[in-house]
Design a protein around this motif. Structure first.
Motif, short mmCIF file in Angstrom:
data_model
loop_
_atom_site.label_atom_id
_atom_site.label_comp_id
_atom_site.label_asym_id
_atom_site.label_seq_id
_atom_site.Cartn_x
_atom_site.Cartn_y
_atom_site.Cartn_z
N ARG A 277 -27.47 -33.08 -62.96
CA ARG A 277 -27.59 -31.68 -62.79
C ARG A 277 -29.34 -31.59 -62.05
O ARG A 277 -30.15 -32.27 -62.43
CB ARG A 277 -27.70 -30.84 -63.83
N ILE A 278 -29.44 -30.59 -61.10
CA ILE A 278 -30.89 -30.32 -60.66
C ILE A 278 -31.53 -29.46 -61.74
O ILE A 278 -30.85 -28.46 -61.98
CB ILE A 278 -30.76 -29.84 -59.43
N SER A 279 -32.45 -29.79 -62.23
CA SER A 279 -33.02 -29.19 -63.30
C SER A 279 -34.67 -29.13 -63.17
O SER A 279 -35.01 -30.14 -62.58
CB SER A 279 -32.62 -29.49 -64.64
N ARG A 309 -59.30 -20.38 -70.22
CA ARG A 309 -58.34 -21.54 -70.20
C ARG A 309 -57.10 -21.52 -69.30
O ARG A 309 -56.56 -20.33 -69.43
CB ARG A 309 -58.10 -22.00 -71.69
N GLN A 310 -56.93 -22.55 -68.67
CA GLN A 310 -55.54 -22.64 -67.96
C GLN A 310 -54.93 -23.63 -68.08
O GLN A 310 -55.42 -24.85 -68.06
CB GLN A 310 -55.77 -22.49 -66.13
N GLN A 311 -53.71 -23.46 -68.58
CA GLN A 311 -52.82 -24.74 -68.85
C GLN A 311 -51.42 -24.31 -68.00
O GLN A 311 -50.77 -23.51 -68.43
CB GLN A 311 -52.43 -24.66 -70.51
N TYR A 312 -51.12 -25.39 -67.19
CA TYR A 312 -49.81 -24.98 -66.55
C TYR A 312 -49.26 -26.59 -65.84
O TYR A 312 -49.96 -27.60 -65.95
CB TYR A 312 -50.24 -24.21 -65.21
N GLY A 313 -48.14 -26.29 -65.35
CA GLY A 313 -47.39 -27.45 -65.13
C GLY A 313 -45.98 -27.23 -64.93
O GLY A 313 -45.45 -26.07 -64.87
N GLY A 314 -45.17 -28.26 -65.01
CA GLY A 314 -43.75 -28.29 -64.87
C GLY A 314 -43.18 -29.61 -64.74
O GLY A 314 -43.97 -30.53 -64.51
N SER A 315 -41.84 -29.55 -64.48
CA SER A 315 -40.97 -30.92 -64.34
C SER A 315 -39.89 -30.55 -63.18
O SER A 315 -39.54 -29.57 -63.19
CB SER A 315 -40.57 -31.27 -65.72
N PHE A 316 -39.56 -31.77 -62.83
CA PHE A 316 -38.11 -31.61 -61.99
C PHE A 316 -37.27 -32.68 -62.05
O PHE A 316 -37.88 -34.06 -62.10
CB PHE A 316 -38.59 -31.43 -60.44
N GLY A 317 -35.98 -32.75 -62.03
CA GLY A 317 -35.14 -33.82 -62.16
C GLY A 317 -33.87 -33.55 -61.40
O GLY A 317 -33.55 -32.32 -61.39
N ALA A 318 -33.28 -34.62 -60.67
CA ALA A 318 -32.08 -34.60 -60.08
C ALA A 318 -31.58 -36.02 -59.71
O ALA A 318 -32.03 -36.91 -59.85
CB ALA A 318 -32.56 -33.96 -58.68
N PRO A 319 -30.13 -35.83 -59.38
CA PRO A 319 -29.62 -36.75 -58.98
C PRO A 319 -30.02 -37.43 -57.60
O PRO A 319 -29.95 -36.70 -56.65
CB PRO A 319 -27.92 -36.66 -59.29
N ILE A 320 -30.19 -38.74 -57.74
CA ILE A 320 -30.18 -39.25 -56.26
C ILE A 320 -28.75 -39.90 -55.68
O ILE A 320 -28.45 -39.57 -54.68
CB ILE A 320 -31.22 -40.59 -56.32
N GLN A 321 -28.02 -40.27 -56.74
CA GLN A 321 -26.63 -40.57 -56.36
C GLN A 321 -26.06 -40.31 -57.74
O GLN A 321 -26.23 -40.94 -58.90
CB GLN A 321 -26.44 -42.26 -56.01
#
Length: 545
Positions: A277-279, A309-321
């Protein structure tokens, strides 16, 4: 390079069969030992595994075993599969599994039994035993969902706790240091709060921050994806951010020899991976002095002192195949501009105390006042701080509001690939930097005793798992970490001045300090299962330069 070399054989469990294989393993150990002596590379027991395993017995409703049944284990998120066949005792076995959610499907030969699918959640380090009972043919296929807590671990001897993805996601942490969640487990406390002679606290000798059973926090082993992230002083490299952590296991005591020579506890961390899944995720926390009440120690005459104060970010995951290759990355940033308050300028401390004043009056006016009056006058003058302008200036100049800024960045990326049903691997990279100003300033510590901390570390880890047969698997890892730390005192010259109970001033005698280290590790773990017996062997070649 360290001069000492060690090689430890790990964990034999009463195995008397397959003698030729054991002899071959002993020969391999001897060859490895000769190689290590020749190249003078330090060796120690391998670090803890970041994988899981599941085994069990397939039976019918009467309790009779079902041999030659096909057991298929499918990773729900990645779609990858592994297949095993039950032996004459109806037993199946899956080794070296990534912690994840799996569908375990059992198909009996001949069509005499209905197939059964069970959803399992396997956690890091888990040795699950999950028996399956099949129904007679003609009954509809059955699907069950079983959480990780319901699976029995009959072979586990260590006292351990798993901090799950749900806890990592939902529990609040001020600086988002996921290791702080280990403090929720029994017998673990904050070693930074230990104030006794069990540890030498110098700025450049950071500990892990985790005390197991009252230890000073320096004898622990912390791993990320099976690779150790411990500094020479027992501290922990900042590798992956909380956003990139899937789960981690805390082992407190009674763990097996395969986990190495740790004299304290073990924290076994697994990072997140991509899936079919693209997440992704995005988070942010923003605070400002406008929305905060005034600090009780903030005596700034110009108004409320600065804080944001600032705390921020994120993540990204996906299939290549799909079902084969996956990608995951995470980024996190921390910015903080705040004020530290140092209030050493207390006029009540500049004069003699009431009991001292009574003593001096007695010496001056008492029955023996004549001979002791000059001494009383001298003592009163020397103990009255207002008679020493330089001392007054030392306290007044050190009091006030001072900036206490901090910035930190986390970045990590991971690619997983399944070569075939028996072979898989991944590579993970990370980078982290940290800058903190006016560390240690506050309370009785003047800003002149403070320091600035500037750290940077980066690294790469490569892992490859090969299953040679249903009961023989090899796990290979190698990683490299580069670490640099600079501690700069606010007062470059000194001297260090300590007035016990009133204030600490001047440059720390152990600063400035610049240190760097390159950690190179090669780890290899072999697991062989025969009947009810398990043989494990592993080694870790490491070099710090």
């Amino acid at each position: 390079m360290r001069a000492s070399s060690r090689l430890n054989r790990i964990g034999f469990v009463n195995s008397t069969r397959r003698r030729p294989l054991i002899n071959h393993l002993f020969s391999l150990c001897g060859l490895l030992l000769c190689t290590l002596v020749f190249f003078t590379v330090p060796v120690k027991p391998q670090a803890s595994s970041s994988l899981a395993e599941v085994r069990g017995q397939i039976t019918d409703s009467t309790g009779a075993v079902i041999p030659n049944a096909t057991v298929t284990l499918t990773d729900v998120d990645k779609g990858t599969t592994k297949t095993a066949t039950t032996d004459e005792n109806g037993d199946y076995l899956f080794l070296a599994l990534q912690p994840s959610i799996y569908d375990l499907k059992v198909d009996a030969p001949g069509g005499n039994f209905a197939s059964k699918t069970t959803r399992l959640t396997l956690t890091v380090g888990q040795q699950a035993n999950f028996p399956v009972e099949l129904s007679a043919g003609g009954v509809a296929a059955e699907v069950q969902i079983t959480s990780g807590e319901e699976i029995v671990e009959t072979e586990r001897t260590q006292q351990s706790t798993v901090i799950t993805p749900r806890e990592i996601l939902t529990l609040p942490l001020s600086r988002r240091n996921y290791l702080d969640l280990a403090l929720l487990t029994p017998g673990v406390s904050d070693s930074d709060n230990i104030n006794d002679a069990s540890d030498a606290r110098v700025a450049q000798g950071r500990a892990s921050g985790l005390s197991f059973g009252g230890s000073n926090g320096r004898g622990n082993l912390v791993t990320v994806d099976g690779g150790p992230v411990i500094t020479a002083t027992g501290g922990v490299f900042d590798t992956v951010s909380q956003e990139a952590v899937q789960e981690f296991q805390v082992l407190r005591n009674s763990y097996n020899a395969e986990f190495g020579l740790s004299s304290g506890g073990i924290v076994n961390t697994v990072s997140k991976t991509g899936s079919n899944r693209i997440s992704g995720s995005v988070f942010g926390l923003f605070r400002d002095a406008k929305f905060d009440s005034r600090n009780a120690f903030d005596f700034n005459p110009k108004g409320k002192s600065n804080f944001n104060r600032q705390q921020y970010g994120g993540s990204f995951g996906a299939p290549i195949q799909r079902d084969k290759t996956f990608f995951f990355t995470a980024y996190e940033r921390f910015n903080q501009n705040q004020t530290t308050f140092v209030n050493l300028n207390n006029p009540n401390n500049y004069n003699v105390t009431s009991s001292q004043n009574q003593l001096f009056n007695f010496l001056q006016t008492g029955p023996m006042g004549a001979p002791f009056a000059p001494l009383a006058t001298l003592l009163r003058g020397n103990l009255t701080t207002t008679n020493f302008p330089r001392t007054i200036n030392l306290f007044t100049s050190a009091s006030g509001q001072f900036p206490f800024d901090a910035n930190q960045t986390y970045f990590s990326a991971r690619v997983d690939h399944t070569f075939n049903e028996r072979a898989s691997g991944f590579v993970r990279i990370h980078a982290n930097d940290l800058l903190e100003e006016n560390q240690a300033a506050g309370a009785l510590t003047a800003v002149s005793r403070g320091r600035a901390l500037n750290q940077f570390n980066t690294g790469v880890l490569l892992s490859y798992t090969q299953q040679f047969s249903g009961n023989l698997v090899n796990e290979f890892k190698t990683d490299f970490n580069y670490y640099k730390s600079r501690l700069t005192p606010n007062d470059p010259n000194g001297p260090e001045i300590n007035i016990e109970g009133f204030g600490n001033f001047g440059r720390d005698i152990f600063l400035p300090s610049v240190g760097f280290a390159r950690h190179f590790d090669i780890l290899d773990n072999v697991t062989y299962v025969t009947g009810n017996h398990t043989l494990k062997f592993g080694a870790n070649l490491f070099n710090i330069f």
